[in-house]
Structures are given as C-alpha cells and as structure tokens.
Design a protein around this motif. Structure first.
Motif, PDB file in Angstrom:
ATOM      1  N   GLU A 217       0.846  -1.199   0.000  1.00  0.00           N
ATOM      2  CA  GLU A 217       0.000   0.000   0.000  1.00  0.00           C
ATOM      3  C   GLU A 217       0.873   1.236   0.000  1.00  0.00           C
ATOM      4  O   GLU A 217       1.949   1.249   0.605  1.00  0.00           O
ATOM      5  N   ASN A 218       0.386   2.301  -0.641  1.00  0.00           N
ATOM      6  CA  ASN A 218       1.066   3.585  -0.505  1.00  0.00           C
ATOM      7  C   ASN A 218       0.919   4.018   0.942  1.00  0.00           C
ATOM      8  O   ASN A 218      -0.130   3.826   1.554  1.00  0.00           O
ATOM      9  N   TYR A 219       1.953   4.588   1.478  1.00  0.00           N
ATOM     10  CA  TYR A 219       1.889   4.934   2.892  1.00  0.00           C
ATOM     11  C   TYR A 219       2.120   6.426   3.068  1.00  0.00           C
ATOM     12  O   TYR A 219       1.240   7.158   3.480  1.00  0.00           O
ATOM     13  N   SER A 220       3.277   6.892   2.729  1.00  0.00           N
ATOM     14  CA  SER A 220       3.523   8.330   2.764  1.00  0.00           C
ATOM     15  C   SER A 220       4.628   8.584   1.766  1.00  0.00           C
ATOM     16  O   SER A 220       5.179   7.661   1.174  1.00  0.00           O
ATOM     17  N   GLU A 221       4.944   9.825   1.597  1.00  0.00           N
ATOM     18  CA  GLU A 221       5.895  10.189   0.546  1.00  0.00           C
ATOM     19  C   GLU A 221       7.166   9.336   0.608  1.00  0.00           C
ATOM     20  O   GLU A 221       7.849   9.311   1.629  1.00  0.00           O
ATOM     21  N   GLY A 222       7.410   8.613  -0.466  1.00  0.00           N
ATOM     22  CA  GLY A 222       8.642   7.834  -0.545  1.00  0.00           C
ATOM     23  C   GLY A 222       8.619   6.520   0.204  1.00  0.00           C
ATOM     24  O   GLY A 222       9.585   5.781   0.177  1.00  0.00           O
ATOM     25  N   LEU A 223       7.524   6.204   0.895  1.00  0.00           N
ATOM     26  CA  LEU A 223       7.457   4.934   1.637  1.00  0.00           C
ATOM     27  C   LEU A 223       6.249   4.136   1.195  1.00  0.00           C
ATOM     28  O   LEU A 223       5.198   4.704   0.907  1.00  0.00           O
ATOM     29  N   ILE A 224       6.406   2.822   1.154  1.00  0.00           N
ATOM     30  CA  ILE A 224       5.247   1.953   0.947  1.00  0.00           C
ATOM     31  C   ILE A 224       5.135   1.030   2.144  1.00  0.00           C
ATOM     32  O   ILE A 224       6.108   0.780   2.849  1.00  0.00           O
ATOM     33  N   ARG A 225       3.927   0.554   2.376  1.00  0.00           N
ATOM     34  CA  ARG A 225       3.700  -0.373   3.473  1.00  0.00           C
ATOM     35  C   ARG A 225       3.525  -1.752   2.853  1.00  0.00           C
ATOM     36  O   ARG A 225       2.775  -1.906   1.883  1.00  0.00           O
ATOM     37  N   VAL A 226       4.226  -2.750   3.371  1.00  0.00           N
ATOM     38  CA  VAL A 226       4.108  -4.096   2.820  1.00  0.00           C
ATOM     39  C   VAL A 226       3.511  -5.005   3.873  1.00  0.00           C
ATOM     40  O   VAL A 226       3.825  -4.901   5.056  1.00  0.00           O
ATOM     41  N   LEU A 227       2.588  -5.869   3.458  1.00  0.00           N
ATOM     42  CA  LEU A 227       1.909  -6.760   4.386  1.00  0.00           C
ATOM     43  C   LEU A 227       1.968  -8.175   3.862  1.00  0.00           C
ATOM     44  O   LEU A 227       1.963  -8.412   2.666  1.00  0.00           O
ATOM     45  N   GLY A 232       5.918  -4.498   7.120  1.00  0.00           N
ATOM     46  CA  GLY A 232       6.803  -3.408   7.462  1.00  0.00           C
ATOM     47  C   GLY A 232       6.708  -2.316   6.421  1.00  0.00           C
ATOM     48  O   GLY A 232       5.733  -2.234   5.670  1.00  0.00           O
ATOM     49  N   PHE A 233       7.732  -1.496   6.391  1.00  0.00           N
ATOM     50  CA  PHE A 233       7.755  -0.376   5.462  1.00  0.00           C
ATOM     51  C   PHE A 233       9.004  -0.457   4.608  1.00  0.00           C
ATOM     52  O   PHE A 233      10.046  -0.904   5.059  1.00  0.00           O
ATOM     53  N   MET A 234       8.861  -0.025   3.358  1.00  0.00           N
ATOM     54  CA  MET A 234      10.006  -0.016   2.470  1.00  0.00           C
ATOM     55  C   MET A 234      10.019   1.299   1.713  1.00  0.00           C
ATOM     56  O   MET A 234       8.957   1.903   1.499  1.00  0.00           O
ATOM     57  N   GLU A 235      11.195   1.706   1.302  1.00  0.00           N
ATOM     58  CA  GLU A 235      11.247   2.875   0.448  1.00  0.00           C
ATOM     59  C   GLU A 235      10.607   2.513  -0.884  1.00  0.00           C
ATOM     60  O   GLU A 235      10.829   1.437  -1.425  1.00  0.00           O
ATOM     61  N   ALA A 236       9.815   3.419  -1.406  1.00  0.00           N
ATOM     62  CA  ALA A 236       9.087   3.137  -2.643  1.00  0.00           C
ATOM     63  C   ALA A 236      10.025   2.858  -3.806  1.00  0.00           C
ATOM     64  O   ALA A 236       9.685   2.148  -4.737  1.00  0.00           O
ATOM     65  N   LYS A 237      11.248   3.404  -3.758  1.00  0.00           N
ATOM     66  CA  LYS A 237      12.138   3.206  -4.896  1.00  0.00           C
ATOM     67  C   LYS A 237      12.778   1.819  -4.887  1.00  0.00           C
ATOM     68  O   LYS A 237      13.409   1.422  -5.845  1.00  0.00           O
TER      69      LYS A 237
END
Length: 259
Positions: A217-227, A232-237
């Motif tokens: 899921e998109n989470y916030s600028e530059g971060l995605i949320r993975v489930l 956890g969270f990963m950098e979108a790039k």
C-alpha cells in the motif's frame, strides 16, 4: 565477539571470504605455521572431518560401517563414522574407505547433496548439460546428486563458471566455498556460483523471486507499506527485497548500506 582470523597465504585467494567465515565459526582451522594452504588437495578423511565440523547436528540415517582401513585409533575415525552414518560419504567395495585418497570435486559435491537430502531434479542429465561444458565427465552414479546440488546453487566453479572439473581433486579453498553455500553463508561471489544469475545487461534476463508480501500500500511520501507473512515499510524506490529465510545469522556489516 567474533574472533579475528587471517591466514598468511589466503589474503588474495578467491575463496578468502569463505575461508574466514568458516574459521570464525571454528568449522575449519589452519596449520600451526599460520597458513591455510587453500590450494592443497583434500583427502577423504579430511573431507569427513570438515563435514563433521560443519554438520555435527545431522541425524544418522543408517548404522555405522566398520571400515577395514580406518581403525578406531585413526585421527578421523569419529568424523568418518558420523559422516557415513549421516549419508554424506560411502565407502568402496570390501568395506574400504581409502582415507588418504584425495577426494574429487564431483565426489564432494555429490556427497554434500546426498547428506543434505537435496531433491533430485526431473531430468538431471539435461540440467547438467545446460550448465557445464564438461558434463560428460560426471560419473553416472553422481549425475542425479550433482544435478540436485546445481539446482540448489551449491556448486561453485572458479575460474570458469561452465567448467565443473568433476574429476579434479578438491582443494581446501574450494571446499570452504562449498561448505559456505551449503550452510547458506553468503560469502561466495555470484560470478562463481552455478547457475550464474542472469546478466543485468541481457534484456531478456529475469530473476524470479517468490512473492514476499501479499499486499503493498502507498503509505507516505517515498514509503510503501508491505503486508504478508512479514510486514513493514520499504522505500518506494526499492524494486525488490529479499528476506533471509533464516534467523540464525547475526546481523553483520556486509557492504555499503547493507547489513
């Protein structure tokens, strides 16, 4: 604290990292003069001793064999017993083990794959011909187990990735690299591991990684949320992430920006 180990004669050896990783874990040792002799051939008794140190927890799969040429006072008696009981090594006819005979690369790779019960691929001969220019030199008895080892990315070929050299004597450096692959210690450069990963410059190449997450899921600028099983969270790039399947390795510095 990891003890610092270095061998006077291995600093420029291609398997240097594997040798050091195993020495730190006290799986291998050097000689009293501070050398490791990475290019020296490994005897069958030495091979059993290395296996015993690396896989001391393996369960036994058959009864011990009393080899005629390995007395209970032989320095590697216990290691040879355990390695043969765990299905890594077999003897020769007439209950001989030939402990002082150098072990070949093909025998060593087949032995590790047997003892670790790697699954046999469907068409072992075809697979071997695909990866090795000298596949015809592999003994019939070892075809299926070496194919299994290849599929599990155990096999390390240096300097030529397509040369298995199954009948050449195994060296101590080569054995260190094989044991690191078997123990999932990431110390061998990809360029020497068979099959080599597809080249990044090849437009048709693709690396298949099993899905690590069930939802992103998109989470916030530059971060995605993975489930998924792991969240956890990963950098979108970040285009892809590999999660180590095992938690038994300490987080050690690896290279710039990676642990």
């Amino acid at each position: 604290s990891t003890m610092s180990v270095s061998f006077s004669d291995s600093n420029n050896h291609w398997a240097k990292d594997s040798i050091l990783q195993l020495a730190q874990r006290e799986i291998i040792q050097g000689y009293p003069d501070g050398s490791f002799r990475p290019d020296r051939a490994v005897t069958r008794a030495e091979f059993a001793a290395f296996l015993y140190a690396a896989f001391s927890e393996r369960e036994t799969v058959h009864a011990p064999i009393q080899f005629e040429d390995v007395s209970d006072t032989h320095w590697a008696f216990k290691a040879i017993q355990i390695a043969s009981q765990a299905g890594f090594v077999a003897g020769y006819p007439e209950r001989l083990f030939k402990p002082d005979l150098p072990i070949s690369r093909g025998q060593a790779i087949a032995a590790i794959a047997s003892g670790l019960h790697y699954p046999i691929p469907e068409q072992p001969g075809t697979l071997l011909a695909q990866y090795f220019d000298d596949a015809q030199e592999i003994s019939d008895y070892a075809t299926s187990t070496i194919a299994a080892a290849t599929q599990q990315r155990l096999v390390v070929n240096y300097p030529q990735i397509r040369q298995l050299r199954p009948n050449h004597s195994l060296t101590r450096g080569e054995l260190a690299a094989l044991l690191c692959r078997a123990l999932r210690i990431y110390s061998v450069p990809d360029a020497y591991i068979v099959p080599a990963p597809p080249s990044a410059t090849d437009p048709d190449s693709s690396i298949i990684i099993s899905p690590q997450f069930s939802r992103i899921e998109n989470y916030s600028e530059g971060l995605i949320r993975v489930l998924g099983e792991k969240s956890g969270f990963m950098e979108a790039k970040v285009q892809w992430a590999i999660l180590l399947q095992s938690s038994q390795f300490p987080s050690t510095n690896f290279s710039e920006g990676l642990a």
